[in-house]
Design a protein around this motif. Structure first.
Motif, mmCIF file in Angstrom:
data_model
loop_
_atom_site.group_PDB
_atom_site.id
_atom_site.type_symbol
_atom_site.label_atom_id
_atom_site.label_comp_id
_atom_site.label_asym_id
_atom_site.label_seq_id
_atom_site.Cartn_x
_atom_site.Cartn_y
_atom_site.Cartn_z
ATOM 1 N N GLN A 83 0.876 -1.311 0.059
ATOM 2 C CA GLN A 83 -0.050 0.029 0.023
ATOM 3 C C GLN A 83 0.909 1.245 -0.104
ATOM 4 O OE1 GLN A 83 -2.258 -1.295 3.615
ATOM 5 N NE2 GLN A 83 -3.953 -1.414 2.349
ATOM 6 N N ALA A 84 2.077 1.198 0.659
ATOM 7 C CA ALA A 84 2.929 2.371 0.724
ATOM 8 C C ALA A 84 3.728 2.491 -0.485
ATOM 9 C CB ALA A 84 3.849 2.189 2.009
ATOM 10 N N ALA A 85 3.844 1.501 -1.282
ATOM 11 C CA ALA A 85 4.829 1.807 -2.378
ATOM 12 C C ALA A 85 4.032 2.447 -3.705
ATOM 13 C CB ALA A 85 5.233 0.242 -2.822
ATOM 14 N N ASP A 86 4.973 3.133 -4.573
ATOM 15 C CA ASP A 86 4.691 3.691 -5.815
ATOM 16 C C ASP A 86 4.967 2.685 -6.909
ATOM 17 O OD1 ASP A 86 3.732 6.068 -4.733
ATOM 18 O OD2 ASP A 86 5.883 6.510 -4.285
ATOM 19 N N THR A 87 6.232 1.981 -6.673
ATOM 20 C CA THR A 87 6.706 1.198 -7.508
ATOM 21 C C THR A 87 7.037 -0.181 -6.852
ATOM 22 O OG1 THR A 87 7.303 2.848 -8.940
ATOM 23 C CG2 THR A 87 8.335 0.751 -9.434
ATOM 24 N N LEU A 88 6.711 -1.352 -7.364
ATOM 25 C CA LEU A 88 6.976 -2.619 -6.914
ATOM 26 C C LEU A 88 8.044 -3.122 -7.985
ATOM 27 C CD1 LEU A 88 3.909 -2.339 -6.017
ATOM 28 C CD2 LEU A 88 4.185 -4.660 -5.703
ATOM 29 N N VAL A 89 9.276 -3.694 -7.429
ATOM 30 C CA VAL A 89 10.373 -4.310 -8.367
ATOM 31 C C VAL A 89 10.299 -5.738 -7.688
ATOM 32 C CG1 VAL A 89 12.660 -4.398 -9.079
ATOM 33 C CG2 VAL A 89 11.394 -2.149 -8.755
ATOM 34 N N ILE A 90 9.996 -6.818 -8.506
ATOM 35 C CA ILE A 90 9.726 -8.169 -8.268
ATOM 36 C C ILE A 90 10.544 -8.944 -8.895
ATOM 37 C CG2 ILE A 90 7.856 -9.890 -7.905
ATOM 38 C CD1 ILE A 90 5.857 -7.649 -8.268
ATOM 39 N N GLY A 91 11.382 -9.836 -8.248
ATOM 40 C CA GLY A 91 12.177 -10.800 -8.797
ATOM 41 C C GLY A 91 11.377 -12.181 -8.979
ATOM 42 N N LEU A 92 11.214 -12.550 -10.271
ATOM 43 C CA LEU A 92 10.483 -13.885 -10.639
ATOM 44 C C LEU A 92 11.388 -14.879 -11.408
ATOM 45 C CD1 LEU A 92 7.888 -15.373 -10.907
ATOM 46 C CD2 LEU A 92 7.347 -13.942 -13.042
ATOM 47 N N PRO A 93 12.114 -15.707 -10.687
ATOM 48 C CA PRO A 93 12.917 -16.661 -11.182
ATOM 49 C C PRO A 93 11.719 -17.928 -11.249
ATOM 50 C CG PRO A 93 13.040 -16.595 -8.756
ATOM 51 C CD PRO A 93 12.343 -15.501 -9.072
ATOM 52 N N VAL A 94 12.031 -18.570 -12.342
ATOM 53 C CA VAL A 94 10.895 -19.773 -12.521
ATOM 54 C C VAL A 94 11.541 -21.051 -12.154
ATOM 55 C CG1 VAL A 94 9.713 -20.653 -14.655
ATOM 56 C CG2 VAL A 94 10.017 -18.312 -14.734
ATOM 57 N N TYR A 95 10.597 -21.649 -11.306
ATOM 58 C CA TYR A 95 11.183 -22.939 -10.906
ATOM 59 C C TYR A 95 10.033 -23.741 -11.474
ATOM 60 C CZ TYR A 95 14.259 -20.255 -7.805
ATOM 61 O OH TYR A 95 15.092 -19.318 -7.339
ATOM 62 N N ASN A 96 10.337 -24.804 -12.066
ATOM 63 C CA ASN A 96 9.390 -25.889 -12.488
ATOM 64 C C ASN A 96 8.327 -25.318 -13.125
ATOM 65 O OD1 ASN A 96 10.831 -28.088 -11.065
ATOM 66 N ND2 ASN A 96 10.214 -27.541 -9.145
ATOM 67 N N PHE A 97 8.485 -24.351 -14.037
ATOM 68 C CA PHE A 97 7.402 -23.801 -15.015
ATOM 69 C C PHE A 97 6.693 -22.772 -14.316
ATOM 70 C CE2 PHE A 97 8.254 -28.150 -16.387
ATOM 71 C CZ PHE A 97 9.227 -27.722 -17.571
ATOM 72 N N SER A 116 -7.643 -5.236 -0.324
ATOM 73 C CA SER A 116 -6.686 -5.228 -1.448
ATOM 74 C C SER A 116 -7.844 -5.313 -2.827
ATOM 75 C CB SER A 116 -5.509 -5.972 -1.364
ATOM 76 O OG SER A 116 -5.826 -7.477 -1.332
ATOM 77 N N PHE A 117 -8.630 -5.971 -2.671
ATOM 78 C CA PHE A 117 -9.667 -6.195 -3.750
ATOM 79 C C PHE A 117 -11.087 -6.218 -3.255
ATOM 80 C CE2 PHE A 117 -9.018 -10.338 -2.583
ATOM 81 C CZ PHE A 117 -10.284 -11.047 -2.743
ATOM 82 N N LEU A 128 -5.474 -1.672 -4.951
ATOM 83 C CA LEU A 128 -3.986 -1.377 -5.040
ATOM 84 C C LEU A 128 -3.790 -0.408 -6.165
ATOM 85 C CD1 LEU A 128 -2.288 -4.650 -3.484
ATOM 86 C CD2 LEU A 128 -3.397 -2.486 -2.378
ATOM 87 N N THR A 129 -4.755 0.467 -6.643
ATOM 88 C CA THR A 129 -4.359 1.248 -7.715
ATOM 89 C C THR A 129 -3.175 2.236 -7.899
ATOM 90 O OG1 THR A 129 -6.296 2.847 -7.299
ATOM 91 C CG2 THR A 129 -6.878 0.828 -8.466
ATOM 92 N N GLY A 130 -2.963 2.669 -9.036
ATOM 93 C CA GLY A 130 -2.003 3.736 -9.116
ATOM 94 C C GLY A 130 -0.417 3.235 -8.709
ATOM 95 N N LEU A 162 -5.537 -7.179 -8.236
ATOM 96 C CA LEU A 162 -5.443 -6.294 -6.916
ATOM 97 C C LEU A 162 -5.310 -4.856 -7.404
ATOM 98 C CD1 LEU A 162 -2.776 -8.400 -5.391
ATOM 99 C CD2 LEU A 162 -4.979 -8.479 -4.706
ATOM 100 N N GLY A 163 -5.388 -4.580 -8.818
ATOM 101 C CA GLY A 163 -5.263 -3.255 -8.979
ATOM 102 C C GLY A 163 -4.201 -2.757 -9.627
ATOM 103 N N ILE A 164 -3.124 -3.456 -9.713
ATOM 104 C CA ILE A 164 -1.787 -3.046 -10.219
ATOM 105 C C ILE A 164 -1.685 -3.625 -11.654
ATOM 106 C CG2 ILE A 164 0.647 -3.407 -9.922
ATOM 107 C CD1 ILE A 164 0.228 -3.755 -7.073
ATOM 108 N N THR A 165 -2.158 -2.537 -12.722
ATOM 109 C CA THR A 165 -2.238 -3.007 -14.299
ATOM 110 C C THR A 165 -0.984 -2.443 -15.061
ATOM 111 O OG1 THR A 165 -3.443 -1.038 -14.513
ATOM 112 C CG2 THR A 165 -4.738 -3.238 -13.920
ATOM 113 N N ASP A 166 -0.065 -1.589 -14.252
ATOM 114 C CA ASP A 166 0.861 -1.149 -14.831
ATOM 115 C C ASP A 166 2.196 -1.959 -14.574
ATOM 116 O OD1 ASP A 166 3.171 0.363 -16.179
ATOM 117 O OD2 ASP A 166 2.733 2.049 -14.999
#
Length: 195
Positions: A83-97, A116-117, A128-130, A162-166
């Motif tokens: 909720q406090a974040a403007d930008t989320l930077v997420i690491g997405l390593p793929v494990y077993n597809f 959150s929804f 969680l828009t914007g 959750l509203g995070i479309t960007d």
């Protein structure tokens, strides 16, 4: 700018997704000198939701037990960071597809009806828009967007729910076959990011 930096790779310093999220955060901070960063390493543990969580967080009780209070505190803390974040930077390593279990657990912890929804007559609406999400997608052999990739589409869907479309992906895939080409794709995607 408030940045939430999330890593989930189990490979520690050898992790490409961790290297990429760090570079993305550095670029954002360079472009936004006053930015604050909250870092959460999901590999340090995010509890899976369970019956205790459901009773405490979703149903609610007048006098929660110590265990239920712990579940509420954990979920509230994780959600407050988003909720406090403007930008989320997420690491997405793929494990077993798919995505790491800890990242799935994080999504389950923050997906809270009425917070959150919400459900409306027209269907679910994310609250969680914007916010913006930049996802460092890394895979040894699972091309992003392929039929084998059950990670990126799911994460995009959940964030959107959750509203995070960007949402922008920085893909470094095919690393087991041509590491240099995979890293070059990621570099090109980072260069194209608007800070």
């Amino acid at each position: 700018m408030n940045i939430l930096h999330l890593d989930s790779a189990i490979t520690e310093d050898a992790s490409v997704s961790r290297q990429l999220t760090a570079q993305i955060v550095d670029r954002l901070r360079d472009a936004n000198p006053g930015a604050t960063v909250t870092r959460r390493d999901l590999n340090e543990g995010v509890p899976a939701i369970d019956s205790t969580w459901f009773r405490a967080v979703r149903v609610g009780t007048d006098s929660p037990t110590a265990e239920e209070q712990d579940r509420i505190r954990t979920s509230d803390t994780l959600l407050a960071e988003v909720q406090a974040a403007d930008t989320l930077v997420i690491g997405l390593p793929v494990y077993n597809f798919s995505l790491p279990a800890t990242l799935k657990n994080w999504l389950d912890q923050i997906a809270r009806a009425g917070v959150s929804f919400r459900y409306t007559a027209e269907g679910p609406e994310g609250l969680l828009t914007g916010k913006r999400a930049i996802v460092a997608y890394t895979a040894a052999g699972t091309p992003m967007g392929s039929d084998l990739d059950h990670a990126s589409g799911y994460l995009r869907h959940m964030l959107g729910f959750l509203g995070i479309t960007d949402v922008t992906f920085v893909p470094a895939d095919g690393l087991a076959f041509d590491r240099d080409a995979g890293m070059a794709r990621a570099q090109a995607a980072m260069d194209a990011l608007a800070a």
